[in-house]
Scaffold this motif. Structure first.
Motif: not given
Lengths: 369, 247, 305
Positions: A51-66, A98-111
């Motif tokens: 995992v290469y996690n640039k975001a390191n936020d709650y959402t990205s950790h949850q996806v990894t966990e899944r 798996v590469v998470f971009p920075g600000d992954f959690g917030n981006l997910m809410q965007s359109s």
């Protein structure tokens, strides 16, 4: 009628006295399904991912966990830069990153959704495809849950993969109808065409032509033993599939048997047709291999999904009898579909069957030229 | 002394026995063949001819006995034996889809002839046969008679000491058959030993000496003239029938 | 009963049959003699309705192989050139199969094949592929006879078979002929011609001669000499170099030789050869055989290459 009967008896003796070929006929389907089943079912367990996690936020950790909790993946490395990740991939330490971009959690809410990159080791193409498929499924499900999109119309997480989407590799049971389609067409078409051309090569066809046997009697006599043989083969594959690989069987056995019967007859009539144009066993074998085997594997949806093919190939696949067979067997076995769901496929196969039968009898030469 | 003796007899078979399980295909065969001799090897189907020829060519090892071909032991010096012999059979002669010259080049190269030697010998051979103009035609387009004559010439291209011919003239027209025999005479006159099997018993009369095999044993080994006299027969065919027909 | 008139058949550019005329009488043992590729099999297959002629007339007991092929197929027995039995079926199974397929039983026509079949009956459970050449031949003949055909067509039945089996086979054919079966047989062996009632000599799709064997030989015009003595190869070359010699062919221990004017110049030849160093010479006038006749017909048609 008695003539036909001795002909069938003679043909069966040829088959049963050639113990080597007979062995191959029965062992080949068994080996095929075991190989396919084994390859597909074992690869995807505790696959090593990084995992290469640039975001390191709650959402990205949850996806990894899944991903981890699915049981398919095991995270063996976390990277802090791209170079580390590439080295690891190159050395084969991990099979996918798996590469998470920075600000992954917030981006997910965007359109537009959040971009997620899956980088797979494509040197093992099949495994790579499967890994990506699995991960994709898991990530998408997470995304829909989080955004409450029950209809699954949007994709909150945009997964960036440069590999083909390949739904037929979802599980071993999906390949059972394909293997059956292949084995049956191989056994039926190749063996009948070879057994007819063998008589031509041998010179015995001349004597048969001189005899009062009618063309249809020769054809039916040739084909009858193989109907039985092919049925046994189909049953073997089904049993192994159901008992060892837990392939679901939700539909009617009777209907399944009927579909198989039609397909076997269709393959046999193809074999006869081949023998009317081929003059030697070798030619018959090559026509069977290249004109039947390869299209069955490539164009029937057995390995490559039809909906991903370019249009001309999709049209071509309409002409492939195995396509309709695989479709109907899947419907009956997996979905428990009844006659009224698969009647269209059956009708198409029966049309093919009649066409080839008519062509074969018409094409069967009463002379040597 | 030994040297001189071996140059006389190019094939020496001493009490050759070949068994397949309980079945004895060759039962104590003994004979010698001289250099430049045309040696006919006859027998009914299944008399053990093929087995014996396979042993002589080094394709199969004898169960007992000693076999020397071109001065080499067939069991232990197989490679040397193979280099000293030529072989032609009716079943396979030349590659149909190669041209005349390509076939010659192939078989010449297989027997280790240099390109120059192949060119030189093939030119002489093709001119002798009257096939030079046809050298670039495919073998498959030649008549059976031409194929057989050419196959024989290719089999002796590497100047073997002995050439084995397995039913070389089956199905060929009588004139071509005569032409074929002239080639055999020519080879023999040049010192090549010719070992031949045939179903045409009149052809046995062309040979210097003839053996007739039955049930794995040699029933007779003589010149055709003496055999006919001995069995009081007009033709070799009658001799053959007298010897091999079950009594 | 079989009548072939002006029959022509080509495969691509090859003239397999070129204006063939042959009449076979009832209960006749008729031989078609010629080398491989002469057109023997093609002729037989057209008579049997297995091939279509390009032009010409064929009648088999009044039936046309093109239109009435079913009728013809019912009354012929056929042994193709290749061994046509099923190698993996036993002797008995092969015979039973062909009997049933031809709508009869072994019992019904056993008398026809009895003499032949009895010789292989001890091996009736053995697979046909494991029989010797001679036994295979007997089985194939039994299978071709089992439905009591009027016409028996045998394509090179003795090719590749040893001399013993061959002579036995011809004895069987003589017996069958006596039972009234018309037999059409082909062979590349010239010496078998004398065993037929009448023969057709065929070469490159053309019939060279049709007659009784003795008449065929009688057709040899001029004198034929046998020359022997000394090394064959040198003797052949020496004879060929003598002016006035037409043909020289090795025939076993002798050379068969003719002079261009077909007359006797043996004295002059003798002198010529002596001058070349041949001393144990023997030149004698001999009676020609079928093969001599065949070769002289071939050269007069300028067939040989």
């Amino acid at each position: 009628m008695k003539q036909l009967w001795v002909f069938i008896k003679k043909e069966s003796k040829h088959i049963f006295r050639d113990s080597r070929t007979l062995g191959v006929l029965f062992l080949m389907p068994l080996a095929q399904i075991l190989i396919f089943g084994y390859v597909i079912s074992t690869e995807i367990k505790d696959a090593r991912i990084g995992v290469y996690n640039k975001a390191n936020d709650y959402t990205s950790h949850q996806v990894t966990e899944r991903l981890i909790s699915s049981g398919y993946f095991k995270v063996v490395a976390y990277f802090s830069n791209k170079a580390e990740m590439e080295t690891s991939l190159r050395r084969g330490n991990i099979q996918m990153a798996v590469v998470f971009p920075g600000d992954f959690g917030n981006l997910m809410q965007s359109s537009d959704g959040a971009p997620l990159q899956l980088v797979a080791d494509a040197s093992e193409a099949n495994t790579a495809q499967m890994l990506v498929n699995y991960a994709q499924g898991i990530v998408n499900r997470y995304g829909w849950e989080k955004t409450g999109d029950i209809d699954q119309t949007t994709l909150p997480i945009q997964i960036d993969v440069r590999m083909f989407y390949n739904p037929s590799l979802k599980g071993v049971f999906m390949s059972v109808p394909g293997i059956m389609a292949m084995i049956l067409i191989l056994v039926s078409a190749m063996m009948t065409s070879i057994s007819i051309t063998r008589e031509k090569e041998f010179g015995s066809m001349e004597v048969l032509l001189i005899s009062p046997l009618k063309p249809w009697q020769i054809i039916v006599g040739k084909v009858a033993p193989y109907v039985l043989l092919s049925f046994v083969n189909a049953a073997t594959i089904l049993l192994v599939g159901i008992l060892i690989f837990e392939v679901p069987m939700n539909g009617s056995w009777l209907l399944l048997g009927f579909i198989n019967l039609i397909y076997i007859l269709l393959s046999l009539s193809l074999g006869i047709f081949i023998s009317t144009v081929a003059n030697s066993q070798m030619v018959a074998m090559f026509i069977s291999l290249f004109a039947l085997m390869l299209p069955t594997i490539l164009l029937s949806g057995f390995i490559y999904p039809i909906e991903n093919m370019p249009d001309p190939l999709q049209w071509l696949s309409l002409l492939m009898p195995p396509r309709w067979y695989i479709q109907s067997v899947k419907d009956v076995m997996f979905k428990g579909a009844g006659f009224f769901v698969v009647w269209k496929e059956l009708l198409i196969m029966i049309s093919f069957l009649s066409a080839f039968m008519i062509l074969s009898v018409k094409n069967f030469k009463i002379r040597l030229e | 002394m030994r040297k001189a003796e071996s140059s006389m007899d190019v094939i020496k078979v001493d009490k050759l026995v070949k068994k397949f399980g309980d079945f004895t295909a060759n039962d104590h065969l003994s004979f010698q063949v001289k250099k430049g001799e045309i040696f006919g090897f006859l027998g009914a189907n299944g008399a053990g001819k093929t087995t014996a020829i396979k042993i002589l060519c080094g394709l199969s090892a004898p169960t007992e006995g000693r076999v020397e071909v071109a001065g080499f032991d067939v069991e232990h010096q197989t490679e040397k034996v193979k280099k000293s012999i030529g072989y032609m059979s009716q079943k396979f002669s030349l590659y149909e889809d190669l041209t005349v010259f390509e076939n010659i080049r192939l078989f010449g190269a297989i027997y280790g002839l240099s390109a120059g030697l192949i060119r030189e010998r093939s030119e002489r051979m093709l001119k002798n046969l009257g096939l030079y103009e046809q050298r670039n035609r495919l073998i498959g387009n030649l008549s059976l008679g031409w194929k057989q004559k050419l196959a024989f010439s290719v089999a002796i291209l590497h100047r073997p000491q002995i050439v084995f011919l397995d039913e070389p003239t089956s199905g060929v027209d009588p004139v071509t058959r005569r032409q074929f025999w002239e080639l055999i005479y020519q080879a023999a006159a040049e010192g090549i030993t010719v070992f031949i099997t045939t179903h045409y018993l009149d052809e046995a009369e062309y040979c210097d000496r003839v053996t007739i095999m039955a049930d794995g044993k040699i029933e007779a080994l003589e010149t055709p003239r003496k055999l006919k006299k001995q069995f009081d027969c007009e033709t070799m065919n009658e001799v053959f029938l007298k010897l091999t027909r079950p009594h | 009963m079989v009548s072939v008139t002006n029959l022509t058949k080509t495969y691509g550019s090859v003239n397999a049959l070129n204006g063939v005329n042959v009449q076979v009488k009832e209960s006749e043992l008729f031989g078609v003699i010629g080398p491989d590729g002469a057109g023997k099999s093609t002729l037989f297959r057209i008579i049997l309705s297995l091939l279509l002629p390009d032009s010409g007339e064929v009648e088999v007991w009044g039936f046309d192989p093109v239109k009435d092929y079913r009728k013809i197929r019912q009354m012929v027995g056929y042994m193709p050139g290749k061994f046509s039995l099923y190698e993996d079926l036993s002797v008995e199974e092969n015979l039973g199969f062909f009997a049933t397929v031809f709508g009869t039983t072994i019992k019904e026509n056993y008398h026809l094949i009895k003499d032949i079949y009895q010789q292989i009956e001890p091996f009736k459970t053995r697979p046909a592929g494991k029989l010797s050449g001679g036994m295979k031949q007997k089985l194939a003949l039994s299978c071709a006879l089992i439905h009591k055909p009027k016409l028996l067509v045998l394509d090179e039945p003795t090719t590749g078979v040893d001399a013993v089996s061959r002579s036995e086979f011809w004895e069987m054919l003589q017996k069958l002929k006596k039972q009234g079966i018309t037999i059409l047989v082909s062979t590349p062996y010239m010496d078998e011609a004398s065993l037929c009632d009448r023969v057709a000599l065929i070469q490159k799709g053309k019939i060279l001669d049709v007659a009784a064997p003795s008449e065929v030989v009688a057709g040899f015009d001029g004198k034929l000499f046998g020359v022997s003595g000394g090394n064959m190869y040198h003797l052949i070359n020496a004879c060929k170099s003598f002016e006035g010699v037409e043909s020289v062919f090795p025939f076993g221990e002798e050379l068969h030789l003719t002079f261009k004017d077909r007359d006797d110049h043996s004295e002059a030849l003798m002198e010529f050869l002596r001058g070349k160093g041949f001393d144990k010479l023997n030149i004698r006038l001999i009676r020609p055989n079928i093969e001599d006749r065949f070769m002289s017909l071939m050269s007069s048609e300028s067939f040989h290459e």
